[in-house]
Scaffold this motif. Structure first.
Motif, PDB file in Angstrom:
ATOM      1  N   ALA A 250       0.837  -1.210   0.000  1.00  0.00           N
ATOM      2  CA  ALA A 250       0.000   0.000   0.000  1.00  0.00           C
ATOM      3  C   ALA A 250       0.865   1.251   0.000  1.00  0.00           C
ATOM      4  N   PHE A 251       0.281   2.302  -0.574  1.00  0.00           N
ATOM      5  CA  PHE A 251       0.861   3.649  -0.479  1.00  0.00           C
ATOM      6  C   PHE A 251      -0.314   4.582  -0.182  1.00  0.00           C
ATOM      7  N   LEU A 252      -0.371   5.047   1.065  1.00  0.00           N
ATOM      8  CA  LEU A 252      -1.529   5.810   1.555  1.00  0.00           C
ATOM      9  C   LEU A 252      -1.107   7.230   1.902  1.00  0.00           C
ATOM     10  N   ASN A 253      -1.784   8.191   1.302  1.00  0.00           N
ATOM     11  CA  ASN A 253      -1.446   9.600   1.568  1.00  0.00           C
ATOM     12  C   ASN A 253      -2.187  10.094   2.807  1.00  0.00           C
ATOM     13  N   PHE A 254      -1.430  10.664   3.757  1.00  0.00           N
ATOM     14  CA  PHE A 254      -2.064  11.244   4.939  1.00  0.00           C
ATOM     15  C   PHE A 254      -2.791  12.542   4.552  1.00  0.00           C
ATOM     16  N   PRO A 255      -3.805  12.934   5.349  1.00  0.00           N
ATOM     17  CA  PRO A 255      -4.560  14.158   5.013  1.00  0.00           C
ATOM     18  C   PRO A 255      -3.660  15.387   4.913  1.00  0.00           C
ATOM     19  N   LYS A 256      -3.945  16.230   3.924  1.00  0.00           N
ATOM     20  CA  LYS A 256      -3.126  17.424   3.684  1.00  0.00           C
ATOM     21  C   LYS A 256      -3.071  18.350   4.890  1.00  0.00           C
ATOM     22  N   LYS A 260       2.145  21.584   7.271  1.00  0.00           N
ATOM     23  CA  LYS A 260       2.157  23.043   7.067  1.00  0.00           C
ATOM     24  C   LYS A 260       2.426  23.416   5.610  1.00  0.00           C
ATOM     25  N   THR A 261       3.246  22.606   4.927  1.00  0.00           N
ATOM     26  CA  THR A 261       3.598  22.929   3.543  1.00  0.00           C
ATOM     27  C   THR A 261       3.427  21.700   2.657  1.00  0.00           C
ATOM     28  N   GLU A 262       3.330  21.951   1.366  1.00  0.00           N
ATOM     29  CA  GLU A 262       3.234  20.881   0.369  1.00  0.00           C
ATOM     30  C   GLU A 262       4.470  19.973   0.459  1.00  0.00           C
ATOM     31  N   GLN A 263       5.639  20.600   0.670  1.00  0.00           N
ATOM     32  CA  GLN A 263       6.903  19.857   0.709  1.00  0.00           C
ATOM     33  C   GLN A 263       6.988  18.910   1.912  1.00  0.00           C
ATOM     34  N   SER A 264       6.283  19.250   2.986  1.00  0.00           N
ATOM     35  CA  SER A 264       6.398  18.432   4.207  1.00  0.00           C
ATOM     36  C   SER A 264       5.363  17.312   4.272  1.00  0.00           C
ATOM     37  N   ARG A 265       4.554  17.168   3.222  1.00  0.00           N
ATOM     38  CA  ARG A 265       3.500  16.136   3.243  1.00  0.00           C
ATOM     39  C   ARG A 265       4.099  14.734   3.268  1.00  0.00           C
ATOM     40  N   LYS A 266       3.393  13.838   3.992  1.00  0.00           N
ATOM     41  CA  LYS A 266       3.903  12.476   4.166  1.00  0.00           C
ATOM     42  C   LYS A 266       2.859  11.449   3.741  1.00  0.00           C
TER      43      LYS A 266
END
Length: 315
Positions: A250-256, A260-266
């Motif tokens: 799986a590859f699951l995106n955590f809620p935006k 704080k920033t687009e770059q720090s999304r996990k």
């Protein structure tokens, strides 16, 4: 409920005040003194500690940590894994290992140990053995104090997690991977995800270490940059390694809104280490995890994950 809240608040205030008092006395960092404050309560204020649950203690620690972060600028790798991320990861660890009563878990680059504490708390019906690997001496000490404070056994290995690991293979390896470049080129060149030129990505090398630390058929849960698979040559190297050594799950995106920033999304990457004749390729689960406040959508998402598990991992 009020009484429970009061115990948690009492513990939080004691930790917060003691950490600040110690800081005034010894001049050490607030984080270091939070470890000493936990130890003080563990040794000298047993009456308060024994009234509290594991969750109340962990939450008191978490709030004290967040409070002290306002007092000093801390480096990004000292940031704590947010509760919401810890809870979803813990839930999925439970789901993927539901037929196991005992779990040997390695937390690679474990920081304060808060993620391990959350997994332990959220898996009350399993016997969980935690092995934490952390290179930073301040965070090592905090995680030892946290283990005592929670009265949960942690084995803390004070070492660079990219160097050879002195561990037996684990059932599960978890990690909130620090992103950056790894300075020890001699070690990078010994690894499959090391670059031929210049410094290698530390998060690639930690992912490789996580795979090596897992027993055949075991699972890897890594909190990674959501841009992990975007890029050029390096990404091909990563994809080849994952396809050779593991079955991607799986590859699951955590809620935006957690970032704080687009770059720090996990995102959460889940892999299963190959075990000849026993593991098989699956239809990879790709999804966006809903906002944790949207309860209906979150329940729907969790139901879909449960269905996926039934279809792909019939036990």
């Amino acid at each position: 409920m009020t009484e429970e809240k009061n115990i948690m608040e009492t513990l939080f205030k004691k930790l917060d005040e003691k950490s600040k008092d110690l800081h005034d006395e010894n001049g050490q960092s607030f984080i270091e003194n939070l470890g000493l404050a936990m130890e003080d309560i563990y040794i000298n204020q047993r009456d308060v500690l024994e009234q509290s649950t594991l969750q109340e203690r962990r939450k008191a620690f978490q709030f004290a940590y967040l409070s002290l972060m306002k007092e000093e600028i801390i480096q990004p790798n000292h940031q704590m894994t947010p509760d919401s991320i810890g809870f979803i990861l813990s839930y999925l660890v439970n789901l993927f290992t539901k037929n196991k009563e005992t779990l040997n878990i390695v937390d690679i680059a474990s920081g304060t140990g808060h993620l391990s504490a959350t997994i332990n708390e959220q898996n009350p019906n399993k016997t969980v053995m935690n092995h934490l690997i952390e290179v930073d001496p301040v965070l090592q000490r905090v995680s030892v104090h946290l283990a005592n404070f929670l009265e949960v056994p942690f084995d803390v290995y004070p070492q660079d997690a990219i160097m050879p690991l002195p561990l037996e293979e684990a059932d599960v390896v978890v990690g909130d991977l620090p992103v950056g470049y790894y300075p020890v080129d001699e070690r990078s060149k010994e690894m499959k995800l090391g670059f031929e030129e210049g410094h290698s990505y530390s998060h690639y090398l930690l992912l490789e270490q996580a795979v090596y630390a897992t027993r055949p058929g075991g699972f890897i849960f890594m909190i990674v940059p959501d841009s992990l698979f975007k890029g050029e040559e390096e990404v091909k190297q990563l994809q080849k390694f994952i396809a050779t050594e593991t079955e991607m799950q799986a590859f699951l995106n955590f809620p935006k809104n957690l970032f704080k920033t687009e770059q720090s999304r996990k995102s959460l990457l889940i892999l299963q280490k190959k075990d000849s004749g026993k593991t098989h390729s699956v239809e990879v689960l790709l999804a966006n995890i809903p906002d944790f406040k949207a309860q209906t959508q979150l329940q729907t998402f969790l139901s879909e994950v449960n269905e996926w598990i039934k279809e792909n991992h019939s036990l």
